[in-house]
Design a protein around this motif. Structure first.
Motif, PDB file in Angstrom:
ATOM      1  N   LEU A   8      34.263  38.663  51.454  1.00  0.00           N
ATOM      2  CA  LEU A   8      33.503  37.537  50.902  1.00  0.00           C
ATOM      3  C   LEU A   8      33.643  37.466  49.378  1.00  0.00           C
ATOM      4  O   LEU A   8      33.757  36.380  48.807  1.00  0.00           O
ATOM      5  N   GLU A   9      33.652  38.630  48.732  1.00  0.00           N
ATOM      6  CA  GLU A   9      33.794  38.631  47.267  1.00  0.00           C
ATOM      7  C   GLU A   9      35.182  38.138  46.848  1.00  0.00           C
ATOM      8  O   GLU A   9      35.330  37.440  45.840  1.00  0.00           O
ATOM      9  N   ARG A  10      36.186  38.507  47.622  1.00  0.00           N
ATOM     10  CA  ARG A  10      37.543  38.036  47.298  1.00  0.00           C
ATOM     11  C   ARG A  10      37.658  36.529  47.527  1.00  0.00           C
ATOM     12  O   ARG A  10      38.316  35.815  46.758  1.00  0.00           O
ATOM     13  N   VAL A  11      36.993  36.042  48.580  1.00  0.00           N
ATOM     14  CA  VAL A  11      36.963  34.591  48.817  1.00  0.00           C
ATOM     15  C   VAL A  11      36.258  33.900  47.646  1.00  0.00           C
ATOM     16  O   VAL A  11      36.724  32.887  47.110  1.00  0.00           O
ATOM     17  N   ARG A  12      35.154  34.485  47.222  1.00  0.00           N
ATOM     18  CA  ARG A  12      34.368  33.894  46.121  1.00  0.00           C
ATOM     19  C   ARG A  12      35.196  33.810  44.831  1.00  0.00           C
ATOM     20  O   ARG A  12      35.098  32.843  44.078  1.00  0.00           O
ATOM     21  N   GLU A  13      36.042  34.815  44.597  1.00  0.00           N
ATOM     22  CA  GLU A  13      36.918  34.772  43.405  1.00  0.00           C
ATOM     23  C   GLU A  13      37.827  33.551  43.445  1.00  0.00           C
ATOM     24  O   GLU A  13      38.152  32.980  42.417  1.00  0.00           O
TER      25      GLU A  13
END
Ligand SMILES: [Zn+2]
Length: 509
Positions: free
Chosen positions: A139-144
């Motif tokens: 999810l954090e990589r998607v958010r980036e």
């Protein structure tokens, strides 16, 4: 709006889902996704349209086609299918597999920017070798990539929530049924809230609470006490215009996240105080029924003695033994030998059909001619620490290949017909047996490695179901020895849920 088609929303969707049993040593690889469900781009788009099969052979319609349907009905959305990968529950994903699927999703996403919003279908109890809280990493990589663009996520009711993943999502909705039969509803609700947020008709405002609970099994079904009244309460709340969604997440009790537990999430339309109050109420309700424990399961020996007694009175229907210690659909390897051993010891005269996953034995049998008698070891090959192999002598009766389960052999050992599979033995439907020429009506005993969904499909055949505890990766207490950060009920007699909740949500040390 950021795109070229004025007045329309450009929404992308993707899935990366598998339920991981952290205790299973059977790693999940890219091949496990490829052989069940792995689609990309236009191919995914076609599979999610009306009349098509979203996950062929498993579910005609699940979350992504539900999302597509809701967007089509709204009439103002341009849909962008990214990628969808879904595998049968098993051990953790290999790092290589997780990286490949994550990269595929992120590359697809980057290529489709600019977008107005994104919908992701995750499980919430996925594990990856050597990586903590992998879905938060995802999810954090998607958010980036997407910045502050709205992100809606659906998760299985057995998801584990953490503050980290809550921070990364704008909208989170879970299944409202256990066993799960509302994949489409769940995604439609997520679509409605996401679209409302983008159109400015809703201000999704979320509160959550987490409970130090490690409770699964028969007392967590949505249509039976003690959880039935809580599920009803959530559905009633969702009928109010100011409550957009209410979910309870019961976690996968064979997950090894140090911060494991149940959670409740309430999303209102702009009313933070109400969301907090309702989340608090639902958490209290779940906590109050934690002492309702399921009955103890029978030993394999006792279950077979019962089946022997009942055989005398048997007219129509079989006895189904559910091996609760080796539930394949909850990620167990499917290769334990406890029930087979007990049948060979005490099941004389009982015509029994028994599933067993053992690629090594299949390999050995595949080279033999049907009709050959031979002695070999079965079981305990994928998970030797979990179960001992058993030496048996029998006759090879059949060899065949079945999609998903790969190669299968039937070995007859006296009255026992052992169905040995290369892939996971999904004994949800009686066709598992009839597909290899074993008529379920002729059996005295059917053994399944499933916990609940099989009951619906075996209903016509089965006159009694006996849950059996042998020893395996899906025993309710199998994960009790893991190193959790907080005392969890029922491992410990925890009196209050609020102190743990405050620490998990970062409100206290
Ligand atoms: Zn689930």
């Amino acid at each position: 709006m950021t795109h070229a088609n004025p007045g329309r929303l450009r929404l992308a969707y993707a899935r990366l889902a598998q339920e991981t049993n952290a205790l299973s040593p059977v790693l999940t690889t890219l091949d496990d996704f490829d052989s069940m469900h792995h689609l990309r781009g236009e191919q995914l788009g076609r599979a999610c349209e009306r009349g098509a099969q979203e996950a062929e052979g498993f579910l005609a319609n699940a979350e992504l086609s539900g999302f597509v349907r809701a967007c089509r009905d709204a009439g103002d959305v341009d849909l962008v299918p990214l990628s969808s990968a879904w595998a049968i529950p098993s051990g953790p994903l290999s790092r290589e597999c997780f990286d490949a699927l994550t990269d595929e999703l992120l590359e697809g996403l980057r290529a489709q920017l600019p977008l107005d919003g994104l919908y992701l279908c995750l499980h919430g109890a996925m594990g990856v070798e050597g990586l903590r809280d992998p879905e938060s990493v995802l999810l954090e990589r998607v958010r980036e990539v997407i910045g502050d663009m709205p992100l809606a996520v659906t998760m299985d009711l057995h998801a584990n929530l953490t503050q980290r993943r809550m921070n990364a999502m704008d909208i989170i909705v879970g299944y409202a049924t256990n066993p799960h039969r509302d994949h489409v509803r769940t995604a439609k609700l997520a679509a409605k809230i996401l679209r409302g947020k983008l159109r400015g008709t809703y201000t999704p405002t979320t509160a959550w609470r987490t409970l130090p609970l490690l409770v699964g099994g028969g007392t967590t079904l949505d249509f039976l006490p003690p959880m039935r009244s809580i599920f009803r309460r959530m559905r009633r709340l969702e009928r109010r215009s100011e409550v957009l969604s209410a979910s309870v997440f019961m976690c996968h009790v064979w997950n090894d996240d140090p911060h494991l537990g149940w959670s409740v999430v309430v999303t209102t339309d702009g009313d933070q105080a109400k969301a907090e109050r309702l989340a608090e109420e639902l958490a209290d309700r779940c906590w109050k029924v934690r002492h309702k424990r399921p009955p103890q399961f029978a030993s394999a020996e006792d279950a077979i003695a019962q089946a022997q007694r009942m055989k005398l009175r048997r007219k129509l229907g079989t006895i189904t033994l559910a091996d609760a210690s080796d539930v394949v659909t909850a990620g167990a390897p499917g290769d334990t030998t406890g029930v087979l051993r007990a049948l060979l010891d005490g099941g004389e005269g009982l015509r029994a059909y028994v599933p067993m996953r053992d690629p090594r034995a299949v390999e050995r049998l595949w080279g033999e001619a049907v009709g050959t008698k031979l002695t070999l070891e079965v079981g305990g090959s994928l998970d030797p620490e979990g179960s001992d192999a058993l030496e048996v002598t029998g006759q090879l009766r059949r060899k065949q290949e079945v999609p998903g389960m790969k190669r299968q052999c039937v070995l007859r050992i006296g009255d026992v017909h052992l169905v040995i599979t290369e892939g996971p033995p999904l004994t949800i439907r009686p066709s598992f047996f009839s597909d290899v020429g074993l008529d379920p009506w002729k059996a005295d005993v059917l053994v399944v490695k499933n916990f609940f969904p099989f009951r619906i499909f075996f209903l016509p055949h089965s006159r009694k179901t006996i849950y059996v505890k042998t020893k395996g990766r899906t025993d309710m207490d199998a994960s009790f020895g893991l190193d959790f950060a907080e005392p969890l009920y029922p491992i410990a007699d925890v009196a209050e849920w609020r102190p743990t909740d405050a620490r998990r949500r970062g409100l206290a040390d």
